[in-house]
Design an enzyme around this catalytic site. Structure first.
Site, PDB file in Angstrom:
ATOM      1  CG  ASP A 181     -74.538 -68.258  61.862  1.00 48.45           C
ATOM      2  OD1 ASP A 181     -74.700 -67.875  63.034  1.00 48.45           O
ATOM      3  OD2 ASP A 181     -73.800 -69.217  61.556  1.00 48.45           O
ATOM      4  CG  ASP A 221     -75.013 -51.575  57.721  1.00 48.45           C
ATOM      5  OD1 ASP A 221     -76.124 -51.036  57.561  1.00 48.45           O
ATOM      6  OD2 ASP A 221     -74.066 -51.435  56.933  1.00 48.45           O
ATOM      7  CE  LYS A 238     -70.450 -67.597  62.897  1.00 47.08           C
ATOM      8  NZ  LYS A 238     -71.482 -68.564  62.628  1.00 47.08           N
ATOM      9  CE1 TYR A 276     -69.869 -52.081  58.683  1.00 48.51           C
ATOM     10  CE2 TYR A 276     -70.961 -49.973  58.412  1.00 48.51           C
ATOM     11  CZ  TYR A 276     -70.869 -51.313  58.124  1.00 48.51           C
ATOM     12  OH  TYR A 276     -71.775 -51.887  57.281  1.00 48.51           O
TER      13      TYR A 276
END
Ligand code: NAD
Length: 359
Positions: free
Chosen positions: A224, A248, A191, A124
């Protein structure tokens, strides 16, 4: 004392929900002086920017703002006012508590999760290279040579930046929050198995910070896996701390666990400055219809009262909102069980009902 607060009504459904939130905040008896400032597409013609300096200066002066959502054109036009505000004011932490109130139409009970999202960097940061430009072609050439990769000349590029400094600051914020509000644990989300130099740095930093808070249990999860576990057993989680993009997405998921975007408040916090706004956007298709749920912004108002040290007023307002939800009569369409939406009331009527509970 009277609190001077910048009020940004935003656009779309923003003006309706900010008006409802302003009314219930005033009904708590806490005195406010609102400094109204406009941002977004509507002020482009007048100021040549969707984020006029006047609005920024008002927030810098008052150090606190209550904000409605602002539309961001997709793929074209100006950059997001929301992203720009966070950058300009250094609002590094986005706090999104997601709590089930009895009576909310949700598949889940007893969810009480606080999402702490890093608000400034990651994908972002706005460092983007458009497909086909000379700059992008040069970057692709460099990466292909340096990394022996095969990025095609028709690719666009967005850069993911994660620094130790900003990771440390957001994880510390999550731990300080957990300590202040007696939360049970902090989970860092990442991740790092795939993105070793960005998410890996975030995780390594989180582990270091966790050692400074031996009284608060700490764990980490792959994003995930977390998404699956949140849907299966959300009661397992308490404070989540995440880089910007995962934050987000996961905060919208958590909003879904507690009755939808109409019930998901938020706060953007910086050094000595804070902007309170709902998780939801400007829902343009419902603008001006007195239809949408103002409770997300009202609950953002509860967070604002706590931030101001008005804990008693915050508790009263939260109880009043919870009572209206529990009764289930004066709620908007999104809070009615499927098939009963016709019995919903409008945005203004929800504010009236909350004010009646405060009396
Ligand atoms: P959205 O949150 O505006 O709306 C998605 C859907 O959620 C709506 O169609 C509606 O069904 C429901 N919804 C949202 N708020 C609701 C409420 N208060 N009560 C009841 N139902 C509600 O998301 P979007 O359609 O993806 O985005 C619309 C615009 O808002 C975009 O331009 C986006 O960039 C902007 N946006 C702004 C902010 C912000 O200002 N902080 C945040 C998110 C999106």
């Amino acid at each position: 004392m009277t609190y001077k607060v910048t009020l940004l009504p935003g656009d779309g459904i923003g003006p309706e929900v900010t008006e409802a939130a302003r009314r219930v905040l005033e009904a708590t008896g806490v005195a406010f002086e609102w400094e109204v400032a406009q941002v977004g597409a509507g002020v482009m013609a007048q100021y040549g920017t969707p984020l006029p300096e006047e609005a920024l200066q008002s927030i810098r002066r008052n150090k606190i703002a209550l904000k409605g959502p602002v539309t961001t054109p997709i793929g074209t036009g100006f950059r997001s006012v929301n992203v720009a505000l966070r950058k300009e004011l250094g609002l590094y932490a986005c706090l999104r508590p997601c709590k089930t109130y009895p009576g909310v139409p949700s598949l889940y009970k007893d969810v009480d999760i606080v999402v702490v999202r890093e608000n400034i960097e990651d994908l972002y940061a706005g460092i983007e290279f458009e497909r086909g430009t000379a700059e992008t072609t040069g970057i692709i050439k460099y990466i292909n040579e340096a990394k022996k990769s095969k990025i095609g000349s028709d690719a666009g590029i967005s850069i993911k930046v994660i620094s130790e400094t900003n990771s440390r600051r957001i994880v510390k914020y999550a731990f300080d929050y957990a300590r202040k509000y007696q939360r049970t644990k902090v989970t860092a989300v990442h991740k790092a198995n795939i993105m070793k130099f960005s998410d890996g740095l975030f995780l390594a930093t989180a582990r270091k910070v966790a050692k400074e808070y031996p009284d608060i249990p700490f764990e980490d999860r792959l994003v995930d896996n977390l998404a699956m576990q949140l849907v299966k057993n959300p009661q397992e989680y308490d404070v989540l701390v995440l880089p910007n993009l995962y934050g987000d997405i996961i905060s919208d998921l958590c909003a879904g666990l507690v009755g939808g975007l109409g019930m998901a408040p938020g706060a953007n916090i910086g050094e000595g400055v804070a902007v309170f706004e709902p998780t939801h956007g400007s829902a343009p298709k419902y603008a001006g219809q007195n239809k949408v749920n103002p409770m997300a912004l009202m609950l953002s108002g509860v967070l604002m009262l706590r931030h101001l040290g008005e804990g008693t007023a915050a508790d009263r307002l939260e109880r009043a909102i919870a009572a209206v939800v529990a009764e289930g009569r004066n709620v908007t369409y999104d809070m009615k069980p499927p098939g009963k939406e016709a019995a919903a009331v409008g945005t203004k009527q929800v504010a009236d009902a909350v004010i009646a509970k405060l009396a």
